[in-house]
Design a protein around this motif. Sequence first.
Motif, mmCIF file in Angstrom:
data_model
loop_
_atom_site.group_PDB
_atom_site.id
_atom_site.type_symbol
_atom_site.label_atom_id
_atom_site.label_comp_id
_atom_site.label_asym_id
_atom_site.label_seq_id
_atom_site.Cartn_x
_atom_site.Cartn_y
_atom_site.Cartn_z
ATOM 1 N N LYS A 103 -2.828 7.118 98.737
ATOM 2 C CA LYS A 103 -3.564 7.992 97.829
ATOM 3 C C LYS A 103 -3.539 9.424 98.366
ATOM 4 C CE LYS A 103 -7.975 6.557 99.925
ATOM 5 N NZ LYS A 103 -9.284 5.917 99.661
ATOM 6 N N LYS A 104 -3.356 10.372 97.467
ATOM 7 C CA LYS A 104 -3.153 11.764 97.861
ATOM 8 C C LYS A 104 -4.365 12.369 98.568
ATOM 9 C CE LYS A 104 -4.589 13.996 93.529
ATOM 10 N NZ LYS A 104 -4.169 14.911 92.450
ATOM 11 N N GLU A 105 -5.550 11.754 98.384
ATOM 12 C CA GLU A 105 -6.755 12.286 99.032
ATOM 13 C C GLU A 105 -6.625 12.338 100.544
ATOM 14 O OE1 GLU A 105 -7.893 10.943 95.004
ATOM 15 O OE2 GLU A 105 -6.740 10.049 96.655
ATOM 16 N N LEU A 107 -4.307 13.488 102.211
ATOM 17 C CA LEU A 107 -3.690 14.739 102.633
ATOM 18 C C LEU A 107 -4.731 15.807 102.968
ATOM 19 C CD1 LEU A 107 -0.788 14.971 100.020
ATOM 20 C CD2 LEU A 107 -0.683 14.100 102.365
ATOM 21 N N ARG A 108 -5.969 15.578 102.529
ATOM 22 C CA ARG A 108 -7.036 16.556 102.786
ATOM 23 C C ARG A 108 -7.704 16.357 104.139
ATOM 24 N NH1 ARG A 108 -9.786 15.338 96.946
ATOM 25 N NH2 ARG A 108 -8.066 16.069 95.619
ATOM 26 N N SER A 117 1.344 15.605 105.189
ATOM 27 C CA SER A 117 1.894 16.324 104.038
ATOM 28 C C SER A 117 3.293 16.859 104.297
ATOM 29 C CB SER A 117 0.965 17.482 103.650
ATOM 30 O OG SER A 117 0.990 18.513 104.628
ATOM 31 N N HIS A 123 2.817 10.011 97.995
ATOM 32 C CA HIS A 123 1.373 10.108 97.775
ATOM 33 C C HIS A 123 1.105 10.170 96.281
ATOM 34 C CE1 HIS A 123 2.193 14.499 97.524
ATOM 35 N NE2 HIS A 123 2.902 14.290 98.617
ATOM 36 N N ILE A 124 0.127 9.396 95.837
ATOM 37 C CA ILE A 124 -0.093 9.189 94.406
ATOM 38 C C ILE A 124 -1.535 9.500 94.007
ATOM 39 C CG2 ILE A 124 1.715 7.449 94.198
ATOM 40 C CD1 ILE A 124 -0.451 5.312 94.346
ATOM 41 N N ASP A 125 -1.708 9.752 92.725
ATOM 42 C CA ASP A 125 -3.029 9.939 92.122
ATOM 43 C C ASP A 125 -3.400 8.628 91.446
ATOM 44 O OD1 ASP A 125 -5.276 10.571 90.686
ATOM 45 O OD2 ASP A 125 -4.472 12.427 89.836
ATOM 46 N N LYS A 135 6.126 7.701 89.650
ATOM 47 C CA LYS A 135 6.437 8.516 90.827
ATOM 48 C C LYS A 135 6.881 7.623 91.985
ATOM 49 C CE LYS A 135 4.499 11.960 93.994
ATOM 50 N NZ LYS A 135 3.310 12.784 94.330
#
Length: 248
Positions: A103-105, A107-108, A117, A123-125, A135
């Motif tokens: 999950k792209k979260e 990356l934060r 990153s 990385h997906i939503d 994707k």
Amino acid sequence: MNFIRSVLHLVWMVVTVIPWALAVLIAAPFMNSTRIYWMCAGWLKLAVNGGTVILGIKNRVTGMENLPVGSKDGAVLLVKHQSTWETFSMPAIMPHPLAYVFKKELLRVPFFGWAMSRMDMIHIDRSRRAEAFNKVVAQGRRLTGEGVWVIMFPEGTRIARGEKGQYRSGGTRLAIECGTPVIPIAVTSAKCWPRKAFIKRPGIVDISIGPQIPSAGRKPDELMKEVENWIETEMRRLDPEAYDKAAV
């Protein structure tokens, strides 16, 4: 003592990830994706080695002969997910670049996510499931075509010791789309690093790599059922105590 060890290992990871991540961010513009991967995998090895020295957790790996041997042979690794330990251990033990689907979260996350990153991963939503899987397929085809092994957790989340989650067919759908085999992997990490637990215990984590299962001509659900049966049977062989207790 286990609490103190767990605190020390957390400190070890925080202290080492900051300079390592900064080095990745600085070096990334001048390096290709493979070199960036191995640079990041170096920190994961450091975290796992720290877990061995500080926490007393050791990996016992079997089935390495089941992995593809060609530099351009792609694969989809489908792994039992019990704790954070296997997310660190897989790149640390595998002789080949991996690409996680995550999950792209993530990356934060400071430093750790920033370094991720810069890696060539997927990385997906999760809130946009149809777009997310498209994707995954598009990037998965490219990566497996380059010989990268895509790694996924078919249960989707960490599962408590002795329990089984719902196996979803995304990983087998990807393998069929990419024309690559799937490789089931059983992991007993919850014996030492329980799900959502801060305190870890010393011990042996078994990582058992199963035989390659061809995806050509298969249906996703039927293929995932074979993966599920292999992993769950192997989990009961590796950690019978956990499943005996769960059955009581």
